[in-house]
Design an enzyme around this catalytic site. Structure first.
Site, PDB file in Angstrom:
ATOM      1  N   GLY A 175      64.644 -14.257  17.760  1.00  0.00           N
ATOM      2  CA  GLY A 175      65.351 -15.763  18.402  1.00  0.00           C
ATOM      3  C   GLY A 175      67.134 -15.177  18.044  1.00  0.00           C
ATOM      4  N   ASP A 176      67.809 -16.022  19.078  1.00  0.00           N
ATOM      5  CA  ASP A 176      69.373 -16.029  18.449  1.00  0.00           C
ATOM      6  C   ASP A 176      69.864 -14.893  19.026  1.00  0.00           C
ATOM      7  OD1 ASP A 176      69.215 -18.773  17.812  1.00  0.00           O
ATOM      8  OD2 ASP A 176      69.006 -17.932  15.431  1.00  0.00           O
ATOM      9  N   LYS A 212      70.352 -15.243  24.201  1.00  0.00           N
ATOM     10  CA  LYS A 212      70.196 -15.691  25.465  1.00  0.00           C
ATOM     11  C   LYS A 212      70.990 -16.021  26.518  1.00  0.00           C
ATOM     12  CE  LYS A 212      66.750 -17.219  23.194  1.00  0.00           C
ATOM     13  NZ  LYS A 212      67.182 -16.526  22.026  1.00  0.00           N
ATOM     14  N   ASN A 235      64.414 -27.135  19.050  1.00  0.00           N
ATOM     15  CA  ASN A 235      64.314 -25.961  17.520  1.00  0.00           C
ATOM     16  C   ASN A 235      65.494 -24.784  17.946  1.00  0.00           C
ATOM     17  OD1 ASN A 235      62.299 -25.519  20.289  1.00  0.00           O
ATOM     18  ND2 ASN A 235      61.527 -24.475  18.428  1.00  0.00           N
ATOM     19  N   GLY A 249      69.199 -23.209  19.686  1.00  0.00           N
ATOM     20  CA  GLY A 249      70.699 -23.167  20.540  1.00  0.00           C
ATOM     21  C   GLY A 249      70.760 -22.451  20.780  1.00  0.00           C
ATOM     22  N   HIS A 250      70.999 -22.362  22.005  1.00  0.00           N
ATOM     23  CA  HIS A 250      71.394 -21.448  22.784  1.00  0.00           C
ATOM     24  C   HIS A 250      73.451 -21.579  23.051  1.00  0.00           C
ATOM     25  CE1 HIS A 250      67.234 -20.484  24.718  1.00  0.00           C
ATOM     26  NE2 HIS A 250      67.494 -20.401  23.529  1.00  0.00           N
ATOM     27  N   GLN A 294      63.960 -18.930  21.422  1.00  0.00           N
ATOM     28  CA  GLN A 294      62.846 -17.810  20.348  1.00  0.00           C
ATOM     29  C   GLN A 294      63.255 -16.664  20.695  1.00  0.00           C
ATOM     30  OE1 GLN A 294      61.127 -21.897  21.307  1.00  0.00           O
ATOM     31  NE2 GLN A 294      62.707 -22.568  19.963  1.00  0.00           N
ATOM     32  N   VAL A 319      71.760 -24.291  15.434  1.00  0.00           N
ATOM     33  CA  VAL A 319      71.293 -25.684  15.247  1.00  0.00           C
ATOM     34  C   VAL A 319      71.256 -26.347  13.634  1.00  0.00           C
ATOM     35  CG1 VAL A 319      69.125 -27.313  15.396  1.00  0.00           C
ATOM     36  CG2 VAL A 319      70.330 -25.838  17.368  1.00  0.00           C
ATOM     37  N   THR A 320      70.800 -25.708  12.881  1.00  0.00           N
ATOM     38  CA  THR A 320      70.869 -26.054  11.960  1.00  0.00           C
ATOM     39  C   THR A 320      71.522 -25.356  10.385  1.00  0.00           C
ATOM     40  OG1 THR A 320      68.925 -24.126  11.422  1.00  0.00           O
ATOM     41  CG2 THR A 320      67.916 -26.174  12.110  1.00  0.00           C
ATOM     42  N   ARG A 331      71.126 -17.385   8.454  1.00  0.00           N
ATOM     43  CA  ARG A 331      70.156 -16.252   9.258  1.00  0.00           C
ATOM     44  C   ARG A 331      70.608 -14.757   8.279  1.00  0.00           C
ATOM     45  NH1 ARG A 331      72.750 -16.448  14.952  1.00  0.00           N
ATOM     46  NH2 ARG A 331      71.833 -18.476  15.643  1.00  0.00           N
ATOM     47  N   VAL A 344      79.436  -7.430  24.279  1.00  0.00           N
ATOM     48  CA  VAL A 344      81.157  -7.117  23.208  1.00  0.00           C
ATOM     49  C   VAL A 344      81.543  -8.169  22.245  1.00  0.00           C
ATOM     50  CG1 VAL A 344      80.998  -4.395  24.229  1.00  0.00           C
ATOM     51  CG2 VAL A 344      82.515  -6.275  24.844  1.00  0.00           C
TER      52      VAL A 344
HETATM   53  P1  GDP Z   1      70.385 -17.356  21.526  1.00  0.00           P
HETATM   54  O1  GDP Z   1      69.527 -18.306  20.895  1.00  0.00           O
HETATM   55  O2  GDP Z   1      69.615 -15.898  21.119  1.00  0.00           O
HETATM   56  O3  GDP Z   1      71.035 -18.278  22.509  1.00  0.00           O
HETATM   57  O4  GDP Z   1      71.539 -17.528  20.858  1.00  0.00           O
HETATM   58  P2  GDP Z   1      72.870 -17.772  19.946  1.00  0.00           P
HETATM   59  O5  GDP Z   1      74.028 -18.805  20.741  1.00  0.00           O
HETATM   60  O6  GDP Z   1      71.789 -18.804  18.425  1.00  0.00           O
HETATM   61  O7  GDP Z   1      73.041 -16.958  18.547  1.00  0.00           O
HETATM   62  C1  GDP Z   1      73.900 -15.865  19.350  1.00  0.00           C
HETATM   63  C2  GDP Z   1      75.123 -15.834  18.579  1.00  0.00           C
HETATM   64  O8  GDP Z   1      76.516 -14.847  18.978  1.00  0.00           O
HETATM   65  C3  GDP Z   1      76.127 -16.925  18.916  1.00  0.00           C
HETATM   66  O9  GDP Z   1      76.920 -18.084  18.288  1.00  0.00           O
HETATM   67  C4  GDP Z   1      76.921 -16.564  20.277  1.00  0.00           C
HETATM   68  O10 GDP Z   1      78.070 -16.993  20.564  1.00  0.00           O
HETATM   69  C5  GDP Z   1      77.086 -14.883  19.697  1.00  0.00           C
HETATM   70  N1  GDP Z   1      77.360 -14.139  20.203  1.00  0.00           N
HETATM   71  C6  GDP Z   1      76.733 -13.550  21.760  1.00  0.00           C
HETATM   72  N2  GDP Z   1      77.469 -12.356  21.814  1.00  0.00           N
HETATM   73  C7  GDP Z   1      77.655 -11.783  21.053  1.00  0.00           C
HETATM   74  C8  GDP Z   1      78.245 -10.487  21.444  1.00  0.00           C
HETATM   75  O11 GDP Z   1      78.115  -9.795  21.748  1.00  0.00           O
HETATM   76  N3  GDP Z   1      79.024 -10.423  20.121  1.00  0.00           N
HETATM   77  C9  GDP Z   1      79.342 -11.451  18.964  1.00  0.00           C
HETATM   78  N4  GDP Z   1      79.735 -11.400  18.292  1.00  0.00           N
HETATM   79  N5  GDP Z   1      78.801 -13.122  19.185  1.00  0.00           N
HETATM   80  C10 GDP Z   1      78.229 -12.923  20.177  1.00  0.00           C
HETATM   81  P1  IMO Z   2      66.710 -19.788  19.920  1.00  0.00           P
HETATM   82  O1  IMO Z   2      66.196 -19.816  21.195  1.00  0.00           O
HETATM   83  C1  IMO Z   2      65.675 -18.366  15.967  1.00  0.00           C
HETATM   84  C2  IMO Z   2      61.960 -19.755  13.802  1.00  0.00           C
HETATM   85  C3  IMO Z   2      62.189 -21.178  12.769  1.00  0.00           C
HETATM   86  C4  IMO Z   2      61.293 -21.167  12.038  1.00  0.00           C
HETATM   87  C5  IMO Z   2      59.940 -21.311  13.533  1.00  0.00           C
HETATM   88  C6  IMO Z   2      58.989 -22.227  13.186  1.00  0.00           C
HETATM   89  O2  IMO Z   2      68.208 -20.250  19.639  1.00  0.00           O
HETATM   90  O3  IMO Z   2      66.231 -18.297  19.461  1.00  0.00           O
HETATM   91  P2  IMO Z   2      59.615 -24.334  14.742  1.00  0.00           P
HETATM   92  O4  IMO Z   2      60.935 -25.124  14.459  1.00  0.00           O
HETATM   93  O5  IMO Z   2      59.954 -23.740  16.204  1.00  0.00           O
HETATM   94  O6  IMO Z   2      58.594 -24.741  14.224  1.00  0.00           O
HETATM   95  O7  IMO Z   2      60.582 -23.522  13.615  1.00  0.00           O
HETATM   96  O8  IMO Z   2      60.755 -20.559  13.756  1.00  0.00           O
HETATM   97  N1  IMO Z   2      62.709 -20.981  15.062  1.00  0.00           N
HETATM   98  C7  IMO Z   2      63.869 -20.355  15.933  1.00  0.00           C
HETATM   99  N2  IMO Z   2      64.522 -18.830  14.566  1.00  0.00           N
HETATM  100  N3  IMO Z   2      65.938 -18.998  17.414  1.00  0.00           N
HETATM  101  C8  IMO Z   2      65.240 -20.649  17.259  1.00  0.00           C
HETATM  102  O9  IMO Z   2      65.677 -20.412  19.292  1.00  0.00           O
HETATM  103  C9  IMO Z   2      63.910 -20.615  16.981  1.00  0.00           C
HETATM  104  N4  IMO Z   2      63.359 -21.555  17.171  1.00  0.00           N
HETATM  105  C10 IMO Z   2      62.196 -21.424  15.668  1.00  0.00           C
HETATM  106  O10 IMO Z   2      63.368 -21.363  12.337  1.00  0.00           O
HETATM  107  O11 IMO Z   2      61.042 -19.697  11.479  1.00  0.00           O
HETATM  108 MG    MG Z   3      69.666 -19.896  18.597  1.00  0.00          MG
END
Ligand code: GDP
Ligand code: IMO
Ligand code: MG
Length: 423
Positions: free
Chosen positions: A12-13, A16, A38, A40-41, A221, A297-298, A302, A409
């Site tokens: 995850g994270d 996306k 759950n 956070g995009h 995720q 979100v939380t 990480r 980047v």
């Molecule tokens: P998602 O859940 O897959 O949408 O990803 P998240 O938003 O939870 O986490 C990605 C984090 O990395 C966010 O804070 C974005 O703003 C940041 N991010 C995305 N692409 C890049 C990148 O290429 N470089 C850096 N430094 N940050 C990035």
């Molecule tokens: P995005 O879409 C990262 C993790 C939680 C926990 C496990 C189960 O932003 O990538 P849950 O609440 O789903 O039952 O938790 O999955 N988890 C994530 N980790 N990014 C996420 O979403 C997540 N959604 C759940 O931390 O380990």
């Molecule tokens: Mg996320």
């Protein structure tokens, strides 16, 4: 027409949200197929930052239709807060956001059950996001769920029955809780939700395809958190893999087109569970600091480590990835050496496939590549890539057997580089 699917390949994270936003202008429709709040995009553009949880990441690009599919679980209280904040910031969505009647509702008692089950697990807890995801999907599968469509039919009775059942479980767990405020806010969320279009999204998506419209399916995720293929039991409760787009939107398997697989140039995980390449040293701290690796979100820190190609290869296989997207390359800009895990050592034996259990005794085997030691954050084209960075891309492509088509980047929409294609 076929749908394209965009999903995370790690824990995850991966970024996306950012990439869905970048790709949306090429599509007519964006649809979320699983997960719930759950997720956070994060998206950044024009100096603003937005974090989306249940609303698809195509919402900021013009008047594209955004769909919350049947595979998603929706918390009306959190949805109301998210939608109101977007509207207040000048992004109207009532007409453009369609919600599947078959999406399941996260009840206030689901959230309490999530906390109660975690507390009961003690040291073995999953470290969930506490949003009621597991209990809601459990009710769905055990045929006890309440769906968005139920809001319009016999809702009081269905809600009451589910709540009574949950309260009995909570009593048996001796778990103390106060439902009053949670339930009040949730009921306000239900009223708010009624202004939106409740749709039969499977019909809608298939009609769009019939009419030649293009659809991008957005995953939440990542593959390593998939209920079947992830690091079970430290996973989420839905199918995060490509097949989840079929069940979560009603799209037939032969309607899947491109599968965009997203990964970070390194690797992170939030919550408990195995993570073979996790670093507990200064290098890990540096990744965390430079990558701002705190949950969107939380706010949880990480865990960070080197890229794991054994796990990534597995993800590419399970999802049928056709195009790779590498995120957060800039975070490694100052590293002298870049490591990549190419095999695991298990009981003294080297393996290059993802095994049944990675909980214990898995030691990563690393390849080392020279760092590029260049600030990449302002680059606009792949012509500017340093030689060492190109070598890293080529190495990853050889290992994974799929081309990397987009490189990110920086967090901003503009910090995205498409690589040349020869098609
Ligand atoms: P998602 O859940 O897959 O949408 O990803 P998240 O938003 O939870 O986490 C990605 C984090 O990395 C966010 O804070 C974005 O703003 C940041 N991010 C995305 N692409 C890049 C990148 O290429 N470089 C850096 N430094 N940050 C990035
Ligand atoms: P995005 O879409 C990262 C993790 C939680 C926990 C496990 C189960 O932003 O990538 P849950 O609440 O789903 O039952 O938790 O999955 N988890 C994530 N980790 N990014 C996420 O979403 C997540 N959604 C759940 O931390 O380990
Ligand atoms: Mg996320």
């Amino acid at each position: 027409m076929k749908v394209d699917v965009l999903l995370g390949l790690q824990w995850g994270d991966e970024g996306k949200g950012k990439v869905v936003d970048v790709l949306t202008p090429k599509y007519d429709v964006v649809a979320r197929f699983q997960g719930g709040p759950n997720a956070g995009h994060t998206l950044e553009f024009e100096g603003q930052k937005y974090v989306l949880r249940s609303i698809p990441s195509g919402i900021f690009q013009g008047d594209k239709v955004n769909i919350i599919g049947n595979g998603v679980v929706l918390d009306p209280a959190l949805f109301k807060a998210e939608a109101e904040a977007l509207e207040a910031s000048g992004h109207p969505l009532k007409e453009r956001l369609h919600i599947s009647k078959k999406a399941h509702l996260i009840l206030p008692t689901h959230r309490i059950l999530d906390a109660a089950y975690e507390a009961a697990k003690g040291d073995a807890k999953v470290g969930t996001t506490g949003k009621g995801i597991g209990p809601t999907y459990t009710d769905k599968v055990s045929r006890n769920g309440v769906r968005v469509g139920d809001i319009l039919h016999n809702f009081e009775q269905k809600y009451g029955a589910a709540k009574a059942r949950h309260e009995q479980i909570l009593k048996s767990l001796n778990y103390e809780y106060d439902l009053t405020e949670l339930e009040k806010v949730w009921m306000e969320g239900i009223e708010y939700l009624k202004q939106f279009h409740f749709v039969d999204s499977e019909h809608e998506v298939n009609n769009y395809l019939k009419d030649g419209k293009s659809v991008l399916c957005e995953g939440a995720q990542g593959t390593m958190l998939d209920i079947d293929f992830g690091s079970y039991p430290f996973v989420t409760s839905s199918n995060t893999v490509c097949a989840g787009a079929c069940t979560g939107l009603g799209v037939a398997p032969n309607r899947i087109g491109e599968v965009f697989g997203i990964f970070k140039a390194y690797c992170t995980r939030v919550g408990a569970g195995p993570f073979p390449t996790e670093l507990f040293d200064e290098t890990g701290d540096k990744m965390c600091t430079l990558g701002h690796e705190f949950g969107s979100v939380t706010g949880r820190k990480r865990r960070c480590g080197w890229i794991d190609l054994v796990a990534l290869k597995y993800s590419v296989m399970i999802n049928g990835v056709t195009k790779l997207i590498m995120m957060k390359s800039d975070v490694l800009d100052t590293f002298d050496t870049i490591k990549a895990c190419v095999a695991y050592k298990v009981d003294g034996e080297e393996i290059d496939y993802f095994p049944y259990d990675i909980t214990e005794g898995v030691e990563p085997v690393y390849a080392e590549l020279p760092g590029w030691k260049t600030d990449m954050t302002k680059m606009q084209s792949e012509d500017e890539f340093p030689e060492e960075f190109n070598a890293y891309l080529t190495f990853l492509e050889e290992q994974l057997g799929v081309e990397i088509k987009i490189v990110s980047v920086g967090p901003d929409r503009a910090q995205t580089i498409e690589r040349y294609t020869e098609e």
